[in-house]
Design a protein around this motif. Structure first.
Motif, mmCIF file in Angstrom:
data_model
loop_
_atom_site.group_PDB
_atom_site.id
_atom_site.type_symbol
_atom_site.label_atom_id
_atom_site.label_comp_id
_atom_site.label_asym_id
_atom_site.label_seq_id
_atom_site.Cartn_x
_atom_site.Cartn_y
_atom_site.Cartn_z
ATOM 1 N N PRO A 30 0.796 -1.229 0.000
ATOM 2 C CA PRO A 30 0.000 0.000 0.000
ATOM 3 C C PRO A 30 0.832 1.284 0.000
ATOM 4 O O PRO A 30 0.261 2.364 0.130
ATOM 5 N N THR A 31 2.149 1.191 -0.152
ATOM 6 C CA THR A 31 2.984 2.390 -0.018
ATOM 7 C C THR A 31 3.486 2.922 -1.362
ATOM 8 O O THR A 31 4.397 3.737 -1.406
ATOM 9 N N GLN A 345 -3.919 9.304 -3.236
ATOM 10 C CA GLN A 345 -3.803 8.956 -1.825
ATOM 11 C C GLN A 345 -2.994 10.012 -1.081
ATOM 12 O O GLN A 345 -2.088 10.634 -1.631
ATOM 13 N N ILE A 349 -0.744 9.563 5.204
ATOM 14 C CA ILE A 349 -1.401 8.337 5.645
ATOM 15 C C ILE A 349 -0.694 7.115 5.070
ATOM 16 O O ILE A 349 -0.450 6.123 5.770
ATOM 17 N N VAL A 350 -0.315 7.202 3.793
ATOM 18 C CA VAL A 350 0.371 6.079 3.144
ATOM 19 C C VAL A 350 1.678 5.749 3.861
ATOM 20 O O VAL A 350 2.011 4.580 4.084
ATOM 21 N N THR A 352 2.439 6.019 6.890
ATOM 22 C CA THR A 352 2.266 5.452 8.233
ATOM 23 C C THR A 352 1.450 4.162 8.250
ATOM 24 O O THR A 352 1.405 3.481 9.280
ATOM 25 N N ILE A 353 0.839 3.798 7.145
ATOM 26 C CA ILE A 353 0.006 2.592 7.082
ATOM 27 C C ILE A 353 0.754 1.324 7.511
ATOM 28 O O ILE A 353 0.195 0.476 8.223
ATOM 29 N N ALA A 356 0.387 0.623 11.263
ATOM 30 C CA ALA A 356 -0.934 0.709 11.892
ATOM 31 C C ALA A 356 -1.351 -0.631 12.490
ATOM 32 O O ALA A 356 -1.113 -1.693 11.914
ATOM 33 N N ASP A 361 -8.342 2.680 13.062
ATOM 34 C CA ASP A 361 -9.477 3.566 12.780
ATOM 35 C C ASP A 361 -10.289 3.862 14.041
ATOM 36 O O ASP A 361 -10.790 4.978 14.218
ATOM 37 N N HIS A 393 -5.087 10.517 11.544
ATOM 38 C CA HIS A 393 -4.973 9.120 11.103
ATOM 39 C C HIS A 393 -3.523 8.668 11.181
ATOM 40 O O HIS A 393 -3.231 7.537 11.603
ATOM 41 N N ASN A 397 -1.979 5.640 13.418
ATOM 42 C CA ASN A 397 -1.204 4.543 12.829
ATOM 43 C C ASN A 397 0.119 4.321 13.567
ATOM 44 O O ASN A 397 0.638 3.203 13.610
#
Length: 579
Positions: A30-31, A345, A349-350, A352-353, A356, A361, A393, A397
């Motif tokens: 996801p990064t 995106q 947030i990306v 730090t995903i 997490a 959330d 967010h 994370n």
């Protein structure tokens, strides 16, 4: 490294005018949005200087010696790509101005093909400008303003609006000028050797070219109107020449030493950016005192960059802020290949995903509910806009990332997490976001900071506004309480141990009179009272209330900006109710 998938790795060689950069990036989700770099290297081979190595100073072909040096470094990188198992179709060799205009350009590229097996993609002026602009777009969550890229042989100018993954620039692309840092250094030296008139002619030529270029870019009316409303355009700068200027400005910051040694996201006000005399004096001093990230070569080009800055100041419309970015040809090329849904995106947030927890959330909802959503009734205090949903967010994370760190060093690990820690390599994060997250995470874990760490924390508090500094302290202490209630960072489905609610109240304080007080109501779920008791949380509650004491407010005398020095101390009285 063992998790890297070959099909997600992309190798790029950026054969620029001042140096050759080698990198391998991981575009796996996801990064993918922040294009993490897993390998990078640089060869200090100037393909521009290589064409002016003769005694007469006339342009000539790239010599056999230099070509051999380039081939040697390419073969070395080829071996590196094999070690990382990069697929052949994912290896890209890009060449720009210096290679494009070299007298023996075709011969040079043919030799590279013969000896390495690699085809070189020779970017046209238009392609180089477009890809360079995309590098700027990759460096921020959003861009709106004028964009310039200063390489060794040329510089480009365009406008850009990058929003929700869509990037729009001038229909003409970028206007390219032969005013790269190395090229302009040579022209300026030649002009000065001929006298003041020749130098004045060069300045007049540059001003005319930039003024005409701006008119030709067809800047959208709404972008110009926004600039008029806001007091000027935001100017985004990339390329080695501008980055060198940025590091010189960073070394002259009123906040010394500047706490975030990352050029991407560094912002300067026009009065500092345009103070060429001070920057040139700083560069001259670097002969005796080394300046971070400013090489001898960059120092030698400072007079030319100073001339360019002076010309831009007098040729372009009013500029309200100057923002430096790391993104260039490499980043722009990779960003160009990302799908729109990935490009839209939020990079914060990306980044730090990967850290997490599964209940991030839900943790976000708790942190959000601990912040008041309305103005206070007396002083109209409010949570700063910087505490956006994306920042909250990101904090959620990261809330448990340092759980495995020794207890006594957790606050320090949080403090340095955005500069030398886990987010240091994430290039697309604004400096203010880095500072606020660091301040929150340093409060998230109970414990003391060593004197050197306290000094760093103090500089970060000076870097942000008093309001941002205080609310960072408050939210970090709330996060510490949340961590005590959920030590594993996991919330069972349908079961919430705690709830937060906030209200503003008016209270009378002896030293303040009637003032605003924030009431944080903390409710324990009946089913969780056997595992979480009020007594177990009293220390955390006390720490939250302490940050509301006047002695713990952000002091006005600590401010470094002239417009803040006469401001009052900032803080909010806090009362925590446990139900």
């Amino acid at each position: 490294m063992h998790d890297l998938k070959a099909e997600s790795l992309h190798a790029v060689v950026d054969m620029g005018s001042n140096g050759i950069r080698f990198s391998i990036s991981n575009l796996a989700e996801p990064t993918a949005r922040i294009m993490p770099t897993v390998f990078q290297d640089r060869a200090g081979i100037s393909l521009y200087d290589a064409q002016f190595s003769t005694a007469d100073g006339e342009r000539g072909p790239i010599s056999t010696t230099v070509i051999d040096q380039v081939i040697s470094r390419l073969l070395r990188f080829k071996s590196t790509c094999e070690d990382f198992e990069v697929l052949e179709e994912n290896i890209h060799i890009l060449a720009t101005e210096a290679t494009r205009t070299a007298p023996n350009s075709k011969e040079f590229l043919d030799i590279i093909k013969q000896r390495t097996g690699w085809d070189v993609r020779l970017l046209s002026k238009a392609e180089e400008g477009r890809i360079g602009a995309l590098g700027v777009a990759s460096s921020f969550a959003g861009v709106q303003g004028l964009v310039m890229d200063l390489g060794g042989g040329s510089t480009q100018l365009t406008w850009m609006i990058a929003r929700d993954g869509d990037v729009t620039t001038s229909p003409r692309g970028s206007v390219s000028f032969p005013y790269g840092a190395a090229a302009l250094t040579r022209r300026l030296q030649d002009a000065r050797s001929k006298g003041k008139r020749a130098e004045d002619d060069l300045i007049t030529e540059m001003k005319d070219n930039f003024r005409n270029a701006y008119q030709s870019l067809d800047v959208p009316e709404d972008l110009e109107q926004a600039a008029q409303t806001q007091g000027g355009f935001d100017l985004y700068l990339s390329g080695g020449g501008f980055r060198g200027w940025g590091y010189l400005l960073m070394s002259r910051s009123r906040l010394t030493p500047y706490p975030i040694p990352i050029i991407n996201g560094f912002e300067a006000v026009p009065i500092d950016f345009q103070d060429t005399a001070t920057v040139m004096r700083t560069a001259a001093e670097s002969e005796e005192k080394k300046i971070f990230r400013v090489s001898k070569r960059r120092t030698s080009q400072v007079p030319a960059v100073a001339l360019l800055v002076r010309v831009l100041t007098e040729s372009l419309p009013t500029i309200r802020s100057v923002r430096f970015c790391q993104g260039g040809v490499r980043e722009g090329f990779l960003f160009d290949g990302l799908r729109t849904e990935i490009r839209r995106q939020d990079p914060l947030i990306v980044a730090t995903i990967p850290y997490a927890m599964t209940s991030a959330d839900i943790i976000y909802g708790l942190l959000r509910s601990s912040l008041p959503q309305t103005l206070s009734p007396i002083h109209s205090r409010y949570v700063p806009h910087a505490f956006s949903p994306s920042l909250l967010h990101a904090v959620s994370n990261l809330l448990f990332i340092h759980a495995s760190v020794p207890r006594e060093t957790r606050p320090a690990a949080g403090l340095y997490s955005t500069t030398t820690g886990v987010l240091a390599s994430a290039n697309s994060i604004a400096h203010k976001d880095r500072a606020i997250i660091a301040l929150i995470l340093s409060e998230r874990w109970p414990g003391d900071l060593a004197p050197v760490e306290e000094s760093f924390q103090h500089r970060l508090r000076q870097f942000v506004s008093p309001e941002e500094a205080w609310w960072s302290q408050y939210l970090g202490r709330v996060a510490s309480l949340v961590g005590d209630v959920y030590p594993a960072g996991r919330v069972a489905p349908g079961i919430s141990r705690i709830r937060f609610a906030t209200t503003w109240e008016q209270v009378y304080k002896k030293k303040q009179g009637t003032t605003d007080s924030l009431c944080l109501k903390f409710t324990l779920n009946e089913d969780s009272r056997q595992t979480v008791t009020k007594e177990a949380l009293l220390d955390r509650v006390a720490q939250i209330e302490k940050c509301g004491k006047m002695k713990n407010w952000i002091k006005a005398e600590d401010r470094i900006r002239a417009d803040e020095r006469h401001a009052r101390d900032y803080g909010v009285s806090i009362e925590v109710e446990l139900a």
